[in-house]
Design a protein around this motif. Structure first.
Motif, PDB file in Angstrom:
ATOM      1  N   MET A  32     -35.168  18.235  36.626  1.00 17.81           N
ATOM      2  CA  MET A  32     -34.046  18.919  35.985  1.00 17.81           C
ATOM      3  C   MET A  32     -33.894  20.346  36.531  1.00 17.81           C
ATOM      4  SD  MET A  32     -33.214  16.642  33.438  1.00 17.81           S
ATOM      5  CE  MET A  32     -32.717  17.308  31.866  1.00 17.81           C
ATOM      6  N   ASP A  33     -34.382  20.546  37.754  1.00 17.19           N
ATOM      7  CA  ASP A  33     -34.216  21.819  38.474  1.00 17.19           C
ATOM      8  C   ASP A  33     -35.022  22.982  37.909  1.00 17.19           C
ATOM      9  OD1 ASP A  33     -32.624  20.601  40.295  1.00 17.19           O
ATOM     10  OD2 ASP A  33     -30.732  21.235  39.399  1.00 17.19           O
ATOM     11  N   HIS A 110     -45.137  -1.982  29.489  1.00 17.53           N
ATOM     12  CA  HIS A 110     -43.917  -1.242  29.154  1.00 17.53           C
ATOM     13  C   HIS A 110     -43.356  -0.458  30.334  1.00 17.53           C
ATOM     14  CE1 HIS A 110     -43.642  -2.014  24.800  1.00 17.53           C
ATOM     15  NE2 HIS A 110     -44.941  -2.222  24.926  1.00 17.53           N
ATOM     16  N   GLY A 111     -43.910  -0.654  31.522  1.00 22.49           N
ATOM     17  CA  GLY A 111     -43.366   0.032  32.701  1.00 22.49           C
ATOM     18  C   GLY A 111     -43.606   1.530  32.697  1.00 22.49           C
ATOM     19  N   PHE A 125     -43.284  17.059  43.899  1.00 22.71           N
ATOM     20  CA  PHE A 125     -42.170  17.881  43.407  1.00 22.71           C
ATOM     21  C   PHE A 125     -42.546  19.363  43.357  1.00 22.71           C
ATOM     22  CE2 PHE A 125     -39.670  14.577  40.607  1.00 22.71           C
ATOM     23  CZ  PHE A 125     -39.284  13.928  41.753  1.00 22.71           C
TER      24      PHE A 125
ATOM     25  N   GLY B  10     -37.155  -2.217  34.598  1.00 23.91           N
ATOM     26  CA  GLY B  10     -38.553  -2.410  34.208  1.00 23.91           C
ATOM     27  C   GLY B  10     -39.339  -1.121  34.116  1.00 23.91           C
ATOM     28  N   LEU B  11     -38.759  -0.023  34.584  1.00 23.72           N
ATOM     29  CA  LEU B  11     -39.471   1.257  34.539  1.00 23.72           C
ATOM     30  C   LEU B  11     -39.130   2.014  33.265  1.00 23.72           C
ATOM     31  CD1 LEU B  11     -38.974   2.430  38.224  1.00 23.72           C
ATOM     32  CD2 LEU B  11     -40.908   1.190  37.236  1.00 23.72           C
ATOM     33  N   ASN B  12     -40.108   2.748  32.772  1.00 23.15           N
ATOM     34  CA  ASN B  12     -39.916   3.492  31.533  1.00 23.15           C
ATOM     35  C   ASN B  12     -39.925   4.992  31.794  1.00 23.15           C
ATOM     36  OD1 ASN B  12     -39.702   3.881  28.746  1.00 23.15           O
ATOM     37  ND2 ASN B  12     -41.039   2.143  28.337  1.00 23.15           N
ATOM     38  N   CYS B  13     -39.492   5.736  30.804  1.00 18.73           N
ATOM     39  CA  CYS B  13     -39.412   7.202  30.859  1.00 18.73           C
ATOM     40  C   CYS B  13     -40.725   7.798  31.361  1.00 18.73           C
ATOM     41  CB  CYS B  13     -39.117   7.741  29.462  1.00 18.73           C
ATOM     42  SG  CYS B  13     -39.197   9.530  29.331  1.00 18.73           S
ATOM     43  N   PRO B  14     -40.747   8.748  32.272  1.00 19.91           N
ATOM     44  CA  PRO B  14     -39.588   9.419  32.887  1.00 19.91           C
ATOM     45  C   PRO B  14     -39.220   8.845  34.251  1.00 19.91           C
ATOM     46  CG  PRO B  14     -41.553  10.664  33.431  1.00 19.91           C
ATOM     47  CD  PRO B  14     -42.010   9.410  32.695  1.00 19.91           C
ATOM     48  N   LEU B  15     -39.753   7.657  34.608  1.00 22.19           N
ATOM     49  CA  LEU B  15     -39.580   7.173  35.980  1.00 22.19           C
ATOM     50  C   LEU B  15     -38.125   7.016  36.431  1.00 22.19           C
ATOM     51  CD1 LEU B  15     -42.588   4.709  36.281  1.00 22.19           C
ATOM     52  CD2 LEU B  15     -42.295   6.909  37.408  1.00 22.19           C
ATOM     53  N   ILE B  17     -35.576   8.770  35.737  1.00 23.92           N
ATOM     54  CA  ILE B  17     -35.077  10.110  36.070  1.00 23.92           C
ATOM     55  C   ILE B  17     -35.717  10.617  37.368  1.00 23.92           C
ATOM     56  CG2 ILE B  17     -35.102  12.551  35.326  1.00 23.92           C
ATOM     57  CD1 ILE B  17     -33.115  10.938  33.760  1.00 23.92           C
ATOM     58  N   LEU B  18     -37.033  10.446  37.488  1.00 18.70           N
ATOM     59  CA  LEU B  18     -37.735  10.941  38.677  1.00 18.70           C
ATOM     60  C   LEU B  18     -37.226  10.235  39.935  1.00 18.70           C
ATOM     61  CD1 LEU B  18     -41.425  11.250  37.397  1.00 18.70           C
ATOM     62  CD2 LEU B  18     -39.559  12.888  37.235  1.00 18.70           C
ATOM     63  N   LYS B  21     -33.739  11.460  40.797  1.00 20.22           N
ATOM     64  CA  LYS B  21     -33.816  12.771  41.449  1.00 20.22           C
ATOM     65  C   LYS B  21     -34.198  12.624  42.928  1.00 20.22           C
ATOM     66  CE  LYS B  21     -34.360  17.275  41.737  1.00 20.22           C
ATOM     67  NZ  LYS B  21     -33.243  18.203  41.482  1.00 20.22           N
ATOM     68  N   LYS B  22     -35.209  11.773  43.180  1.00 20.09           N
ATOM     69  CA  LYS B  22     -35.689  11.593  44.550  1.00 20.09           C
ATOM     70  C   LYS B  22     -34.598  11.000  45.437  1.00 20.09           C
ATOM     71  CE  LYS B  22     -40.193  10.256  45.542  1.00 20.09           C
ATOM     72  NZ  LYS B  22     -41.444   9.517  45.250  1.00 20.09           N
ATOM     73  N   ALA B  48     -28.281  13.781  30.094  1.00 19.92           N
ATOM     74  CA  ALA B  48     -28.917  15.102  30.033  1.00 19.92           C
ATOM     75  C   ALA B  48     -29.261  15.600  31.429  1.00 19.92           C
ATOM     76  CB  ALA B  48     -30.170  15.038  29.167  1.00 19.92           C
ATOM     77  N   PHE B  49     -29.738  14.680  32.256  1.00 17.16           N
ATOM     78  CA  PHE B  49     -30.097  15.029  33.637  1.00 17.16           C
ATOM     79  C   PHE B  49     -28.870  15.574  34.375  1.00 17.16           C
ATOM     80  CE2 PHE B  49     -30.005  13.498  38.053  1.00 17.16           C
ATOM     81  CZ  PHE B  49     -31.077  14.188  38.588  1.00 17.16           C
ATOM     82  N   GLN B  52     -27.809  19.052  33.157  1.00 19.71           N
ATOM     83  CA  GLN B  52     -28.668  20.145  33.598  1.00 19.71           C
ATOM     84  C   GLN B  52     -28.584  20.399  35.095  1.00 19.71           C
ATOM     85  OE1 GLN B  52     -30.777  22.299  31.773  1.00 19.71           O
ATOM     86  NE2 GLN B  52     -29.564  21.478  30.097  1.00 19.71           N
ATOM     87  N   THR B  53     -28.383  19.337  35.864  1.00 17.12           N
ATOM     88  CA  THR B  53     -28.443  19.502  37.318  1.00 17.12           C
ATOM     89  C   THR B  53     -27.056  19.657  37.934  1.00 17.12           C
ATOM     90  OG1 THR B  53     -28.436  17.096  37.590  1.00 17.12           O
ATOM     91  CG2 THR B  53     -30.582  18.169  37.543  1.00 17.12           C
TER      92      THR B  53
END
Lengths: 171, 74
Positions: A32-33, A110-111, A125, B10-15, B17-18, B21-22, B48-49, B52-53
């Motif tokens: 988020m920068d 749950h991934g 990062f 299948g991915l969960n927070c924060p993946l 978003i990450l 971003k990548k 939200a991402f 903010q960005t």
């Protein structure tokens, strides 16, 4: 990047479960920068070890911890064993390892990212990792025990990092 | 019409978003990224991402448990 984008986290806990929040918030912060620094002190130093396989989560004295089976029939997976099992049982040797293994299974199902992957992503990062020099010596760690890219410094350096920005968390 | 597609199923927070971003960091301004996620939390989080960005959330569609986001890179 403006100064307001700076963020710091003080990571103080060294159990497997509490290893996640600092790395989740830090990596998301950078996404988020934000420019993020984590200051690891006391038990939080465990999170920087090359070998994190010894990190454990314990239900002992941890009554808020939900405990559900990550496999088995649906009815079984619904039961929260946390409040049902007397706390004294968790002092039996081996239970910590068992519960940690179950938590890892649940997370994989749950991934949720693996701890090392989240930590690697933080480094990729450019999250700055500072290990508290005083507690490194206090607990008899060697600097070689820790992953590469960690700076060793004291509380004053934390303040230098936290001098700007308006987002500072204690975990 | 997306330039790139990211499947974060299948991915969960924060993946999600990450990974978003990548992926965006490899793209150039004006290009469009499509993100597919199965994490219900990513609906609020991608919004939200983008807030903010500064990246632009063009659309956000749910399709049978899958969430498809279209994001334009600034």
């Amino acid at each position: 990047m403006s100064d307001n984008n700076k963020m710091t986290i003080i990571a103080t806990k060294g159990t497997f479960d509490w290893a996640f929040p600092p790395f989740i918030i830090a990596s998301t912060g950078v996404a988020m920068d934000k420019e993020v620094t984590i200051f690891f002190t006391f038990y939080g130093l465990n999170l920087l070890l090359k070998d994190t396989s010894k990190l454990r989560v314990s239900p002992l004295g941890n009554p808020g911890m939900p405990m559900k089976m990550p496999f088995g029939p649906k009815w079984l997976q619904k039961i929260n064993f946390g409040p049902k099992i007397p706390n004294i049982l968790w002092s039996i040797p081996g239970t910590e390892a068992l519960v940690t293994w179950l938590m890892k299974k649940t997370m994989a199902k749950h991934g949720v990212a693996k701890l090392e992957d989240l930590r690697d992503m933080c480094q990729e990062f450019d999250v700055k990792f500072i290990a508290c020099e005083m507690t490194v010596e206090l607990f008899g760690f060697n600097k070689e025990d820790f992953i590469d890219g960690v700076e060793f410094a004291g509380a004053a350096s934390y303040f230098d990092e936290a001098a700007t920005g308006d987002h500072h968390l204690y975990m | 019409m997306a330039d790139q597609t990211l499947d974060a199923s299948g991915l969960n927070c924060p993946l999600p978003i990450l990974k978003t971003k990548k992926e965006l960091s490899k793209m150039s301004a004006g290009q469009v990224l499509e993100v597919i996620s199965t994490d219900a939390g990513s609906v609020k989080d991608i919004e939200a991402f983008c807030n903010q960005t500064g990246n632009k959330l063009i659309s956000n569609v749910e399709d049978g448990g899958k969430y498809v986001f279209t994001i334009e890179k600034v």
